[in-house]
Design a protein around this motif. Structure first.
Motif, mmCIF file in Angstrom:
data_model
loop_
_atom_site.group_PDB
_atom_site.id
_atom_site.type_symbol
_atom_site.label_atom_id
_atom_site.label_comp_id
_atom_site.label_asym_id
_atom_site.label_seq_id
_atom_site.Cartn_x
_atom_site.Cartn_y
_atom_site.Cartn_z
ATOM 1 N N GLY A 1 0.760 -1.304 -0.017
ATOM 2 C CA GLY A 1 -0.062 -0.145 -0.100
ATOM 3 C C GLY A 1 0.808 1.375 0.046
ATOM 4 O O GLY A 1 2.079 1.228 0.083
ATOM 5 N N CYS A 2 0.116 2.357 -0.175
ATOM 6 C CA CYS A 2 0.836 3.725 -0.072
ATOM 7 C C CYS A 2 -0.168 4.727 0.264
ATOM 8 O O CYS A 2 -1.394 4.727 -0.344
ATOM 9 C CB CYS A 2 1.182 3.902 -1.882
ATOM 10 S SG CYS A 2 2.050 5.429 -1.907
ATOM 11 N N ASN A 3 0.257 5.858 1.067
ATOM 12 C CA ASN A 3 -0.806 6.776 1.353
ATOM 13 C C ASN A 3 -0.215 8.104 0.786
ATOM 14 O O ASN A 3 -0.831 9.207 1.215
ATOM 15 C CB ASN A 3 -0.530 7.152 3.183
ATOM 16 C CG ASN A 3 -1.192 5.805 3.766
ATOM 17 O OD1 ASN A 3 -1.423 4.974 3.328
ATOM 18 N ND2 ASN A 3 -0.828 6.212 5.374
ATOM 19 N N MET A 4 0.535 8.069 -0.301
ATOM 20 C CA MET A 4 0.964 9.451 -0.835
ATOM 21 C C MET A 4 -0.099 10.220 -1.748
ATOM 22 O O MET A 4 -0.134 11.162 -1.807
ATOM 23 C CB MET A 4 2.041 9.151 -1.612
ATOM 24 C CG MET A 4 3.449 8.912 -0.627
ATOM 25 S SD MET A 4 3.703 10.576 0.086
ATOM 26 C CE MET A 4 5.237 10.260 0.952
ATOM 27 N N HIS A 5 -0.800 9.293 -2.490
ATOM 28 C CA HIS A 5 -1.537 9.804 -3.489
ATOM 29 C C HIS A 5 -1.104 11.080 -4.642
ATOM 30 O O HIS A 5 -1.445 12.142 -4.527
ATOM 31 C CB HIS A 5 -2.777 10.796 -2.591
ATOM 32 C CG HIS A 5 -3.670 9.583 -1.952
ATOM 33 N ND1 HIS A 5 -4.530 8.856 -2.267
ATOM 34 C CD2 HIS A 5 -3.548 9.802 -0.506
ATOM 35 C CE1 HIS A 5 -4.971 8.035 -1.321
ATOM 36 N NE2 HIS A 5 -4.219 8.516 -0.159
ATOM 37 N N CYS A 6 -0.004 10.506 -5.096
ATOM 38 C CA CYS A 6 0.555 11.209 -6.309
ATOM 39 C C CYS A 6 -0.786 11.349 -7.219
ATOM 40 O O CYS A 6 -1.356 10.331 -7.588
ATOM 41 C CB CYS A 6 1.497 10.643 -6.982
ATOM 42 S SG CYS A 6 3.158 10.543 -5.786
ATOM 43 N N PHE B 1 -0.937 11.278 -10.508
ATOM 44 C CA PHE B 1 -1.015 10.248 -11.670
ATOM 45 C C PHE B 1 -1.373 9.123 -11.452
ATOM 46 O O PHE B 1 -1.237 8.369 -12.239
ATOM 47 C CB PHE B 1 0.404 10.793 -12.493
ATOM 48 C CG PHE B 1 1.597 10.459 -11.631
ATOM 49 C CD1 PHE B 1 2.050 8.987 -11.394
ATOM 50 C CD2 PHE B 1 2.187 11.504 -11.138
ATOM 51 C CE1 PHE B 1 3.317 8.863 -10.700
ATOM 52 C CE2 PHE B 1 3.281 11.189 -10.326
ATOM 53 C CZ PHE B 1 3.788 10.100 -10.015
ATOM 54 N N CYS B 2 -1.238 8.509 -9.878
ATOM 55 C CA CYS B 2 -0.987 7.414 -9.715
ATOM 56 C C CYS B 2 -2.352 6.617 -9.123
ATOM 57 O O CYS B 2 -3.004 7.085 -8.290
ATOM 58 C CB CYS B 2 -0.001 7.107 -8.731
ATOM 59 S SG CYS B 2 0.604 5.393 -8.366
ATOM 60 N N ILE B 3 -2.622 5.317 -9.647
ATOM 61 C CA ILE B 3 -3.687 4.595 -9.272
ATOM 62 C C ILE B 3 -3.285 3.767 -8.175
ATOM 63 O O ILE B 3 -4.381 3.124 -7.476
ATOM 64 C CB ILE B 3 -4.371 3.818 -10.661
ATOM 65 C CG1 ILE B 3 -5.685 3.595 -10.407
ATOM 66 C CG2 ILE B 3 -3.460 2.630 -10.763
ATOM 67 C CD1 ILE B 3 -6.482 3.125 -11.412
HETATM 68 S S1 SF4 Z 1 3.627 7.102 -7.328
HETATM 69 FE FE1 SF4 Z 1 1.824 6.012 -6.647
HETATM 70 S S2 SF4 Z 1 2.880 4.202 -5.475
HETATM 71 FE FE2 SF4 Z 1 4.614 5.792 -5.949
HETATM 72 S S3 SF4 Z 1 4.324 7.231 -3.997
HETATM 73 FE FE3 SF4 Z 1 3.028 8.123 -5.714
HETATM 74 S S4 SF4 Z 1 0.942 7.498 -5.133
HETATM 75 FE FE4 SF4 Z 1 2.626 6.140 -3.956
#
Ligand code: SF4
Length: 447
Positions: free
Chosen positions: A152-157, A159-161
């Motif tokens: 998992g990831c909490n970042m929410h870039c 462009f990213c799903i």
């Molecule tokens: S690119 Fe996707 S997986 Fe990587 S840090 Fe951003 S939201 Fe998370």
């Protein structure tokens, strides 16, 4: 990460007596583990499953399934145009696949032909699922293995799903990870790669800092001490949370390899902000400077997106300047591709494909030039290479990686597979090195 998840599923099926076959046409169970990071990957998986529909007509007893990110994102909607699909299993349910396959095979065998179709769709969240990716079927003489340390990831870039398909950050405990690494090493593995969406943020919600060391730095220290382990890698970190304790790890942990893959994505602060990457280009460059100070000679690679919505010629130039300044050993360059259900896909000022293409092409030339500049001086040097096995492009020669993660191709016997081999480098391109094992009588190979 998908590769690692697939290994886990394969292991769980083999443990129940299933066998691998070389060709999908011979299989009784066909599972596609899918990636959703680019639209093209989705389309490829759907196209492939569509083609397998012909097999389903000829052999209705065969079980077909979608696993992973696309299954998670699209769920039961995938059944609409692909009615032969029996299983749709999301990213927190890989450990349940073997049960579902058993059920599906039984159902199919017992079902009368005029029964309504049955299918299993499981894309729910599951507590503790990050700890279920913990087994793998090692190949004979396997040198290197992935170890999944978090999900998992909490970042929410923007462009990213991935946060939608992989869920929120969840980490395994240090003890569980250590047990897995020890087991791998006892089977002859010499190198492990610790895997996470943002690997350096490992454990931040679960475990405390100790002596000002983050849980990730603590994990590196612990894994480093596993007797018999020769090399320690991790991927992928994020510039956010890449602090002094992690930089110091390069000073104190010799098994930590001489390579860092640190995605930058853009050299323009305006674009970084629009991407929701919460660092600046200057901070990134300074971080690389400090890592290089801590570990002279370390190779640095990165990911870059060109043509993000709103990227002007000047923004692109700033990315180009950063690439020139850092002198990467290599970079994965992606043309921005809109993903549905992400903020960037809705942004105005989407960039024309021809501009993306031109920027991609131009940046590749810059990266290639620095890769060649860095690799040329390696000619004549003898480098330690961990031999992974026959080269995929030419199985008559062996392939391995240096501590700097450079691919080396050389000739040698099977006995070298899985071993650390000293190879004298004789030729270098931007992507690969070619050489001859030292103390070996084998001939130099033609590239
Ligand atoms: S690119 Fe996707 S997986 Fe990587 S840090 Fe951003 S939201 Fe998370």
């Amino acid at each position: 990460m998908n590769e690692r998840d697939s290994e886990q599923v394969a292991y769980s099926l083999i443990a129940r007596g299933y066998e691998r076959v070389e060709n999908e046409l011979e299989a009784d169970v066909v599972l596609l583990n899918t990636c959703s990071v680019r639209d093209m990957a989705d389309q490829k998986a759907i196209g492939k499953m569509g083609m397998l529909g012909r097999v389903a007509k000829e052999r209705p007893e065969v079980v077909f399934g979608f696993l992973g990110c696309m299954a998670q994102a699209r769920g039961a909607s995938l059944l609409k145009n692909l009615p032969h699909v029996d299983l749709i299993v999301g990213t927190q349910k890989f450990h349940r696949v073997a049960d579902y396959v058993d059920d599906a095979l039984t159902q199919k065998r017992n079902r009368a032909m005029d029964d309504p179709r049955f299918s299993i769709v499981d894309v729910e969240e599951e507590r503790g699922s990050q700890s279920t990716i913990n087994d793998q079927q090692l190949a004979p003489r396997q040198a290197s293995a992935f170890v999944s340390i978090m999900q998992g990831c909490n970042m929410h870039c923007t462009f990213c799903i991935v946060p939608q398909t992989r869920g929120a950050e969840r980490s395994r405990s240090i003890n569980e990870i250590l047990a897995e690494v020890r087991a791998l090493v006892s089977h002859g593995v010499k190198e492990v790669t610790l895997l996470g969406q943002i690997v350096n943020l490992y454990g931040r919600h679960e475990f405390p800092k100790i002596d000002n060391k983050s849980p990730f730095a603590q994990l590196l220290d612990a894994v480093h001490e596993v007797p018999g382990l020769q090399r320690l890698r991790f991927t992928s970190p994020h510039p956010i949370g890449f602090r002094e304790d992690l930089i110091a790890a390069y000073r104190r942990l010799p098994k930590l390899v001489d390579h860092l893959h640190l995605p930058v994505q853009s050299g323009s602060n305006t674009i970084l902000k629009a991407m929701h990457r919460t660092y600046t280009a200057e901070k990134y460059v300074d971080l690389i400077r400090r890592v290089r100070e801590a570990r002279p000679g370390i190779s640095i690679t990165t990911d870059i997106i060109v043509g993000f919505p709103g990227e002007t010629a000047d923004d692109y130039k700033q990315t180009r300047d950063l690439v020139n300044k850092v002198q990467f050993d290599n970079a994965f360059i992606f043309r921005y591709s809109p993903r549905r259900d992400t903020p960037a896909a809705e942004m105005a000022e989407q960039i024309d494909e021809s501009i993306k293409e031109a920027r991609n092409h131009d940046l590749l030339e810059v990266v290639d030039a620095s890769a060649i500049r860095i690799n040329q001086p390696l000619i004549g040097q003898t480098l330690e290479v961990l031999c992974e096995g026959p080269s995929k492009t030419n199985p008559s020669r062996l392939m391995g990686r240096t501590r700097t993660n450079k691919i080396v191709l050389f000739q040698g016997g099977e006995e070298l597979i899985g071993e650390l081999v000293d190879v004298r480098i004789e030729r270098a391109t931007g992507f690969s090195l070619y050489g001859t094992p030292v103390h070996s009588s084998v001939a130099t190979i033609a590239a």
